[in-house]
Design a protein around this motif. Structure first.
Motif, mmCIF file in Angstrom:
data_model
loop_
_atom_site.group_PDB
_atom_site.id
_atom_site.type_symbol
_atom_site.label_atom_id
_atom_site.label_comp_id
_atom_site.label_asym_id
_atom_site.label_seq_id
_atom_site.Cartn_x
_atom_site.Cartn_y
_atom_site.Cartn_z
ATOM 1 N N ALA A 1 2.842 -5.827 -0.871
ATOM 2 C CA ALA A 1 2.811 -4.790 -1.910
ATOM 3 C C ALA A 1 1.740 -5.081 -2.947
ATOM 4 N N LEU A 2 1.392 -6.367 -3.105
ATOM 5 C CA LEU A 2 0.379 -6.742 -4.089
ATOM 6 C C LEU A 2 -1.011 -6.272 -3.689
ATOM 7 N N LEU A 3 -1.215 -6.092 -2.385
ATOM 8 C CA LEU A 3 -2.531 -5.697 -1.869
ATOM 9 C C LEU A 3 -2.625 -4.208 -1.571
ATOM 10 N N HIS A 4 -1.476 -3.559 -1.341
ATOM 11 C CA HIS A 4 -1.456 -2.126 -1.037
ATOM 12 C C HIS A 4 -0.857 -1.406 -2.248
ATOM 13 N N GLY A 5 -1.722 -1.024 -3.172
ATOM 14 C CA GLY A 5 -1.264 -0.472 -4.440
ATOM 15 C C GLY A 5 -0.514 0.839 -4.298
ATOM 16 N N ALA A 6 0.592 0.929 -5.032
ATOM 17 C CA ALA A 6 1.368 2.169 -5.086
ATOM 18 C C ALA A 6 1.903 2.336 -6.500
ATOM 19 N N VAL A 7 1.982 3.579 -6.930
ATOM 20 C CA VAL A 7 2.469 3.879 -8.274
ATOM 21 C C VAL A 7 3.374 5.090 -8.195
ATOM 22 N N ALA A 8 4.390 5.128 -9.056
ATOM 23 C CA ALA A 8 5.318 6.259 -9.073
ATOM 24 C C ALA A 8 4.703 7.409 -9.858
ATOM 25 N N GLY A 9 4.557 8.542 -9.208
ATOM 26 C CA GLY A 9 4.008 9.725 -9.852
ATOM 27 C C GLY A 9 5.089 10.558 -10.498
ATOM 28 N N PRO A 10 4.792 11.807 -10.835
ATOM 29 C CA PRO A 10 5.790 12.708 -11.431
ATOM 30 C C PRO A 10 7.014 12.830 -10.533
ATOM 31 N N GLY B 1 8.966 10.476 -9.804
ATOM 32 C CA GLY B 1 9.200 9.236 -9.084
ATOM 33 C C GLY B 1 8.617 9.200 -7.690
ATOM 34 N N VAL B 2 7.809 10.211 -7.314
ATOM 35 C CA VAL B 2 7.225 10.267 -5.980
ATOM 36 C C VAL B 2 6.111 9.216 -5.874
ATOM 37 N N PRO B 3 6.179 8.308 -4.882
ATOM 38 C CA PRO B 3 5.161 7.257 -4.749
ATOM 39 C C PRO B 3 3.787 7.848 -4.442
ATOM 40 N N GLY B 4 2.762 7.248 -4.995
ATOM 41 C CA GLY B 4 1.390 7.664 -4.732
ATOM 42 C C GLY B 4 0.512 6.444 -4.588
ATOM 43 N N PRO B 5 -0.614 6.544 -3.871
ATOM 44 C CA PRO B 5 -1.496 5.393 -3.667
ATOM 45 C C PRO B 5 -2.351 5.105 -4.902
ATOM 46 N N VAL B 6 -2.790 3.867 -5.013
ATOM 47 C CA VAL B 6 -3.719 3.451 -6.061
ATOM 48 C C VAL B 6 -5.091 3.269 -5.414
ATOM 49 N N THR B 7 -6.058 4.066 -5.817
ATOM 50 C CA THR B 7 -7.383 4.026 -5.201
ATOM 51 C C THR B 7 -8.215 2.870 -5.744
ATOM 52 N N GLY B 8 -9.281 2.556 -5.017
ATOM 53 C CA GLY B 8 -10.202 1.518 -5.457
ATOM 54 C C GLY B 8 -10.862 1.852 -6.779
ATOM 55 N N LEU B 9 -11.143 3.136 -6.999
ATOM 56 C CA LEU B 9 -11.760 3.536 -8.261
ATOM 57 C C LEU B 9 -10.825 3.301 -9.445
#
Length: 491
Positions: free
Chosen positions: A210-219, A221-229
């Motif tokens: 999980a430390l390498l594959h970024g994810a964040v809770a969006g509106p 609570g829906v999970p969303g990816p964390v981009t390189g940018l």
């Protein structure tokens, strides 16, 4: 850059460092301060300087006040972003260590950059550093209210202002006394960070991937990816997370034997602070009950869920003390910057005379009041955008320091006695490229705010300082810098 300050030629009779002294050149090349220039008293060693510098990084308050904002934007990629920022800070620390031992002045970045790159560049660095040091303390101080909540409810602006005033009073004391005061507080905040790390690892909810594959809770609570940018954009704040290691440079004029102490303090502080911050961040990321809880950044609630309210209260009070500790050290640091700028005649003469006054304890008392009282007032101002401005300012400041590092081995400075970084000039060149890219990824409004301030600063330089270049903005060094050489076999 023009109007570059230069030092007197190195003394040819200076002793040569032992051949086995890694990273040390043989001869000192710093010139003494002009007759009558006020200098600060050398009163602390490596231990005291490290305690003060670590306290300025204030790992616990950074962990509990700044990192939650990163969790909100980066979710499980927060630890990775901080780790990348810490690696970049190694290159920054190399630059600070070399320049800080070459130019050991309370002026810090501006003294180094002015001496090596030019007065205008030094002035711009000074403005950037002043911007950082004036904004950060009240922002951190206002976090006290959240962590005093288990005991007493105080509005954030009131709590922040009280912390700033308390820090101002402490800043008027002798620096040696402050080193021990802040050292005691530092122990408590490291204990709090340790408790959080142990609890987080003991309640692991997800694997290390999980430390390498970024994810964040969006509106919702829906999970969303964390981009390189997003990670690159977050690096500006990640650099700020461990930014306090540069305090060793500000204290170099008060460190005993700065040729050895500055580099040791800078590098040791970065290593310790990165570990104290990063390990709990990893633990929180792995142990958060849910992605939504992690994204919320409410660490106190997670600590209570992992243990009980008594442990949560203990951790919260330790954090509150850490924030007070940070305020004390930041006021000390910032007052030294103003003191040095007045001694170097950056302002109209009445202002210079006031800011360079030293009190009975050897501290610049007027400069301390000028830093602390406006800081208390800033606690009542909306500072929502100032994290972004601070991130841009820190990145810009590091950029100019890296450029100065490229000029640290020319002319009289080439053979001056100083700690020398490995892999020069590759380290500063790589750092310049990375920092420029990070700046291009910041939000336009933060770039415009910072750019506008720099434009005003340039106008002041052009209209006031440059026409008076024979009498104003003259960077001075302590009288004894030319006499101190690195011990054989030591950096």
């Amino acid at each position: 850059m023009t109007d570059t300050l230069s030092q007197p030629p190195a003394d040819d009779t200076a002793a040569t460092a032992a051949p086995d002294a890694p990273g040390v050149d043989a001869r000192p090349g710093d010139g003494p301060a002009p007759d009558g220039a006020r200098t600060l008293k050398r009163s602390i060693g490596v231990v005291g300087g490290t305690l003060l510098t670590l306290s300025c990084v204030t790992p616990a308050s950074t962990l509990f006040v700044v990192v939650p904002d990163l969790f909100a934007d980066l979710g499980t990629a927060t630890a990775l972003t901080i780790a990348i920022g810490s690696v970049l800070c190694i290159a920054v620390a190399f630059c600070y260590s070399e320049l800080g031992t070459l130019i050991p002045s309370a002026g810090g970045e501006y003294a180094m950059v002015s001496t090596l790159t030019g007065r205008l560049a030094g002035w711009l660095v000074f403005v950037l550093s002043l911007l950082v040091v004036m904004i950060v303390p009240p922002v951190i101080a206002m976090g006290t209210a959240d962590y005093l909540a288990p005991v007493v409810h105080v509005p954030a602006p009131v709590a922040g202002a009280a912390v700033m005033l308390l820090a101002t009073l402490a800043g008027l004391l002798d620096l040696r006394a402050n080193a021990w005061i802040t050292g005691v507080f530092l122990v408590l905040e490291v204990i709090a960070a340790g408790v959080v790390a142990v609890l987080g690892f003991a309640h692991t909810e997800r694997g290390g991937s999980a430390l390498l594959h970024g994810a964040v809770a969006g509106p919702g609570g829906v999970p969303g990816p964390v981009t390189g940018l997003l990670v690159v954009s977050g690096l500006a704040i990640a650099l700020f997370v461990t930014q306090g290691f540069s305090t060793a440079v500000y204290l170099s004029e008060e460190l005993e034997d700065p040729r050895r102490s500055v580099a040791r303090t800078v590098l040791a502080t970065l290593a310790i602070s990165a570990a104290v911050i990063l390990v709990p961040v990893i633990a929180i990321t792995l142990g958060a009950p849910s992605l939504q809880a992690l994204t919320s950044g409410d660490i106190s609630t997670m600590v209570i869920a992992w243990s009980n309210s008594a442990v949560g209260t203990f951790v919260s009070l330790c954090v509150a003390l850490a924030i007070i500790n940070a305020g004390i050290v930041m006021v000390i640091q910032n007052s030294r910057v103003l003191f040095a700028s007045a001694r170097d005649k950056a302002w109209p003469q009445p202002v210079n005379n006031a800011l360079s006054k030293l009190g009975r304890f050897g501290s610049p008392w007027v400069a301390t009041l000028v830093v602390g009282i406006p800081g208390a007032a800033l606690c009542f101002v909306n500072l929502d955008t100032l994290y972004g401005v601070t991130g841009v300012s820190v990145s810009g400041m590091y950029l100019l320091v890296a450029i100065a590092a490229l000029a640290s081995r020319r002319g009289a400075h080439k053979k001056a006695a100083a700690w020398r970084m490995p892999l020069w000039p590759a380290v500063p060149l790589l750092l310049i490229v990375v920092l420029v890219y990070i700046l291009t990824q910041q939000e336009t409004q933060y770039l415009l705010w910072t750019g506008g301030i720099m434009a005003v600063a340039t106008l002041y330089w052009a209209c006031y300082l440059r026409p008076r270049q024979e009498t104003h903005w003259l960077v001075t060094l302590p009288e004894d810098t030319h006499a101190e050489e690195p011990a054989a076999g030591k950096n």
